[in-house]
Design a protein around this motif. Structure first.
Motif, PDB file in Angstrom:
ATOM      1  N   ALA A 248      64.539  47.304  80.056  1.00 41.42           N
ATOM      2  CA  ALA A 248      65.551  46.569  79.295  1.00 41.42           C
ATOM      3  C   ALA A 248      66.801  47.418  79.146  1.00 41.42           C
ATOM      4  O   ALA A 248      66.717  48.597  78.795  1.00 41.42           O
ATOM      5  N   THR A 249      67.950  46.808  79.410  1.00 46.68           N
ATOM      6  CA  THR A 249      69.214  47.526  79.278  1.00 46.68           C
ATOM      7  C   THR A 249      69.969  47.085  78.030  1.00 46.68           C
ATOM      8  O   THR A 249      70.276  47.900  77.164  1.00 46.68           O
ATOM      9  N   ALA A 250      70.256  45.791  77.921  1.00 41.31           N
ATOM     10  CA  ALA A 250      71.077  45.319  76.804  1.00 41.31           C
ATOM     11  C   ALA A 250      70.898  43.824  76.618  1.00 41.31           C
ATOM     12  O   ALA A 250      70.363  43.126  77.483  1.00 41.31           O
ATOM     13  N   ALA A 251      71.373  43.344  75.465  1.00 39.44           N
ATOM     14  CA  ALA A 251      71.337  41.912  75.177  1.00 39.44           C
ATOM     15  C   ALA A 251      72.555  41.527  74.355  1.00 39.44           C
ATOM     16  O   ALA A 251      73.120  42.347  73.619  1.00 39.44           O
ATOM     17  N   VAL A 252      72.947  40.253  74.506  1.00 37.94           N
ATOM     18  CA  VAL A 252      74.024  39.670  73.694  1.00 37.94           C
ATOM     19  C   VAL A 252      73.547  38.324  73.185  1.00 37.94           C
ATOM     20  O   VAL A 252      72.598  37.740  73.711  1.00 37.94           O
ATOM     21  N   ALA A 253      74.225  37.820  72.149  1.00 38.44           N
ATOM     22  CA  ALA A 253      73.873  36.505  71.609  1.00 38.44           C
ATOM     23  C   ALA A 253      75.123  35.772  71.156  1.00 38.44           C
ATOM     24  O   ALA A 253      76.036  36.372  70.587  1.00 38.44           O
ATOM     25  N   ALA A 254      75.152  34.469  71.414  1.00 37.27           N
ATOM     26  CA  ALA A 254      76.166  33.588  70.837  1.00 37.27           C
ATOM     27  C   ALA A 254      75.531  32.903  69.632  1.00 37.27           C
ATOM     28  O   ALA A 254      74.504  32.237  69.768  1.00 37.27           O
ATOM     29  N   TYR A 255      76.116  33.088  68.471  1.00 37.72           N
ATOM     30  CA  TYR A 255      75.594  32.598  67.196  1.00 37.72           C
ATOM     31  C   TYR A 255      76.474  31.445  66.731  1.00 37.72           C
ATOM     32  O   TYR A 255      77.680  31.608  66.531  1.00 37.72           O
ATOM     33  N   ALA A 256      75.878  30.260  66.584  1.00 38.18           N
ATOM     34  CA  ALA A 256      76.637  29.089  66.134  1.00 38.18           C
ATOM     35  C   ALA A 256      75.963  28.494  64.900  1.00 38.18           C
ATOM     36  O   ALA A 256      74.733  28.384  64.846  1.00 38.18           O
ATOM     37  N   ALA A 257      76.753  28.112  63.917  1.00 35.83           N
ATOM     38  CA  ALA A 257      76.210  27.572  62.668  1.00 35.83           C
ATOM     39  C   ALA A 257      77.278  26.729  61.980  1.00 35.83           C
ATOM     40  O   ALA A 257      78.475  26.872  62.262  1.00 35.83           O
ATOM     41  N   PRO A 258      76.866  25.833  61.065  1.00 37.73           N
ATOM     42  CA  PRO A 258      77.846  25.024  60.335  1.00 37.73           C
ATOM     43  C   PRO A 258      78.820  25.864  59.519  1.00 37.73           C
ATOM     44  O   PRO A 258      79.974  25.476  59.326  1.00 37.73           O
ATOM     45  N   GLU A 259      78.352  27.024  59.033  1.00 34.91           N
ATOM     46  CA  GLU A 259      79.220  27.946  58.315  1.00 34.91           C
ATOM     47  C   GLU A 259      78.672  29.357  58.469  1.00 34.91           C
ATOM     48  O   GLU A 259      77.480  29.545  58.734  1.00 34.91           O
ATOM     49  N   PHE A 260      79.553  30.340  58.346  1.00 33.19           N
ATOM     50  CA  PHE A 260      79.131  31.733  58.457  1.00 33.19           C
ATOM     51  C   PHE A 260      78.931  32.306  57.056  1.00 33.19           C
ATOM     52  O   PHE A 260      79.867  32.349  56.246  1.00 33.19           O
ATOM     53  N   ARG A 261      77.709  32.734  56.797  1.00 32.92           N
ATOM     54  CA  ARG A 261      77.378  33.366  55.522  1.00 32.92           C
ATOM     55  C   ARG A 261      77.084  34.834  55.775  1.00 32.92           C
ATOM     56  O   ARG A 261      76.299  35.174  56.652  1.00 32.92           O
ATOM     57  N   GLU A 262      77.714  35.687  54.990  1.00 33.33           N
ATOM     58  CA  GLU A 262      77.641  37.125  55.239  1.00 33.33           C
ATOM     59  C   GLU A 262      76.201  37.625  55.343  1.00 33.33           C
ATOM     60  O   GLU A 262      75.841  38.331  56.297  1.00 33.33           O
ATOM     61  N   GLU A 263      75.372  37.267  54.393  1.00 38.80           N
ATOM     62  CA  GLU A 263      74.000  37.772  54.370  1.00 38.80           C
ATOM     63  C   GLU A 263      73.218  37.309  55.597  1.00 38.80           C
ATOM     64  O   GLU A 263      72.481  38.082  56.219  1.00 38.80           O
ATOM     65  N   GLU A 264      73.385  36.040  55.973  1.00 42.91           N
ATOM     66  CA  GLU A 264      72.660  35.500  57.123  1.00 42.91           C
ATOM     67  C   GLU A 264      73.126  36.137  58.428  1.00 42.91           C
ATOM     68  O   GLU A 264      72.310  36.490  59.296  1.00 42.91           O
ATOM     69  N   LEU A 265      74.425  36.279  58.588  1.00 43.59           N
ATOM     70  CA  LEU A 265      74.974  36.817  59.830  1.00 43.59           C
ATOM     71  C   LEU A 265      74.549  38.272  60.021  1.00 43.59           C
ATOM     72  O   LEU A 265      74.136  38.673  61.121  1.00 43.59           O
ATOM     73  N   LEU A 266      74.622  39.064  58.957  1.00 36.41           N
ATOM     74  CA  LEU A 266      74.222  40.464  59.065  1.00 36.41           C
ATOM     75  C   LEU A 266      72.723  40.582  59.338  1.00 36.41           C
ATOM     76  O   LEU A 266      72.295  41.431  60.132  1.00 36.41           O
ATOM     77  N   ALA A 267      71.934  39.727  58.691  1.00 33.84           N
ATOM     78  CA  ALA A 267      70.486  39.769  58.919  1.00 33.84           C
ATOM     79  C   ALA A 267      70.158  39.427  60.365  1.00 33.84           C
ATOM     80  O   ALA A 267      69.285  40.056  60.985  1.00 33.84           O
ATOM     81  N   PHE A 268      70.841  38.440  60.919  1.00 27.62           N
ATOM     82  CA  PHE A 268      70.617  38.055  62.312  1.00 27.62           C
ATOM     83  C   PHE A 268      70.904  39.232  63.248  1.00 27.62           C
ATOM     84  O   PHE A 268      70.093  39.558  64.129  1.00 27.62           O
ATOM     85  N   VAL A 269      72.054  39.854  63.077  1.00 25.31           N
ATOM     86  CA  VAL A 269      72.438  40.965  63.948  1.00 25.31           C
ATOM     87  C   VAL A 269      71.452  42.116  63.809  1.00 25.31           C
ATOM     88  O   VAL A 269      71.087  42.759  64.809  1.00 25.31           O
ATOM     89  N   ARG A 270      70.985  42.375  62.600  1.00 24.98           N
ATOM     90  CA  ARG A 270      70.032  43.479  62.403  1.00 24.98           C
ATOM     91  C   ARG A 270      68.698  43.179  63.082  1.00 24.98           C
ATOM     92  O   ARG A 270      68.073  44.076  63.658  1.00 24.98           O
ATOM     93  N   GLY A 271      68.266  41.924  63.047  1.00 22.28           N
ATOM     94  CA  GLY A 271      67.044  41.556  63.747  1.00 22.28           C
ATOM     95  C   GLY A 271      67.198  41.705  65.249  1.00 22.28           C
ATOM     96  O   GLY A 271      66.309  42.225  65.940  1.00 22.28           O
ATOM     97  N   ALA A 272      68.334  41.245  65.771  1.00 18.78           N
ATOM     98  CA  ALA A 272      68.609  41.367  67.203  1.00 18.78           C
ATOM     99  C   ALA A 272      68.673  42.827  67.622  1.00 18.78           C
ATOM    100  O   ALA A 272      68.146  43.226  68.673  1.00 18.78           O
ATOM    101  N   ARG A 273      69.318  43.638  66.797  1.00 14.86           N
ATOM    102  CA  ARG A 273      69.453  45.067  67.111  1.00 14.86           C
ATOM    103  C   ARG A 273      68.094  45.767  67.091  1.00 14.86           C
ATOM    104  O   ARG A 273      67.794  46.586  67.957  1.00 14.86           O
ATOM    105  N   ASP A 274      67.257  45.423  66.111  1.00 15.36           N
ATOM    106  CA  ASP A 274      65.964  46.093  65.973  1.00 15.36           C
ATOM    107  C   ASP A 274      65.008  45.753  67.110  1.00 15.36           C
ATOM    108  O   ASP A 274      64.259  46.617  67.581  1.00 15.36           O
TER     109      ASP A 274
END
Length: 301
Positions: free
Chosen positions: A68-94
């Protein structure tokens, strides 16, 4: 037209196609799309969603026997909520960190339903296709099957609020480990390989179609996860869920009989032999009974 019919149509236009990922000059590339309605049950945390969506693409890389080298994600939602967005990125990173890859960003967009599109890339000079299984090979599965089926039942219990810990346990089961290391260890030996995202039964049918072979499976050897046994009323129900529900992201591989024990020692997770590759005329069976082509397919009624 369901997903499988659409893929079959496109294989005529995009050659070569049909494996878990594309390989171009040693670069492995795969992409996936997940939706809240079909892929993230009520109670799925954004951390789990980030882990699971990126992990699904990393699993395709693993199925090719690549690093595995790397990954990216396109995140789409009705609204951007700080807690949700950061949690998503942390899960993807981990999940990337766990397989020695790197999460390197992506895109944001507005959408009426939480939706994620992911792309993962890896490297291999010797990819493992689905098309090399030969009669006499052993057919094997990494890890255990049924975790996602168990998770779905626990999400349902959590929604009914009759099990206060159900959602936490469901999220833990949903955060699977992409089998990158196992895929790398299997790659020098495997004659065919794919991941089990559509379920063991459907995976075997897909391998059989690609390799022009059949499979004889022993039900007693299918590695059923204890979690699915705990939410099933019988062993038969647990087996049904473990073989047809899908979304477990384990590897299904065929190996020469003589190399099986050496491969078991090299793989970092349990490797269960579930059966044998047979001639195509013998079909696909479990305990000598025909195994139906059942599993997860987008767009299937």
């Amino acid at each position: 037209m369901d997903e499988r019919a659409a893929l079959a149509l496109l294989e005529g236009e995009l050659h070569p196609a049909g494996d878990d990922a594309a390989v171009v000059d040693g670069l492995v590339v795969t992409t996936d799309m997940l939706h809240e309605r079909t892929d993230f049950p009520s109670g799925t945390t954004r951390y789990t969603a980030g882990w699971r969506s990126v992990g699904a693409s990393l699993s395709d890389v693993a199925a090719m026997g690549a690093s595995a080298t790397a990954a990216v994600a396109a995140y789409a939602a009705p609204e951007f909520r700080e807690e949700e967005l950061l949690a998503f990125v942390r899960g993807a990173r981990d999940v990337c960190k766990g397989v020695d890859g790197e999460y390197v960003g992506g895109d944001l967009d507005g959408h009426d339903e939480f939706t994620v599109a992911t792309t993962a890339i890896g490297r291999t000079d010797d990819p493992v296709p689905r098309s090399g299984a030969r009669p006499g090979d052993a057919v094997c599965v990494t890890g255990t099957l049924g975790r996602s089926a168990a998770a779905l039942e626990l999400f349902r219990r959590g929604a009914r609020e009759d099990d206060p810990d159900a959602r936490e346990r469901a999220n833990e089961l949903f955060r699977f480990e992409p089998r990158i290391a196992a895929g790398r260890a299997l790659a020098p030996h495997a004659t065919a390989m794919m991941d089990s995202s559509d379920g063991l039964a459907r995976s075997l049918h897909q391998l059989a179609e690609a390799s022009d072979c059949g499979f004889a499976v022993d039900a007693a050897d299918v590695p059923i996860d204890d979690a699915v046994r705990s939410v099933s009323e019988s062993e038969a129900e647990a087996l049904e869920r473990a073989t047809t529900f899908g979304e477990d992201f384990e590897l299904v591989a065929t190996l020469p009989e003589a190399e099986l024990e050496a491969v078991r020692e090299a793989v970092d997770v349990p490797l269960s032999r579930v059966g044998t590759v047979v001639e195509s005329d013998d079909g696909i069976t479990v305990d000598d009974e025909a195994l139906a082509d059942r599993g997860y397919t987008h767009g299937e009624d």
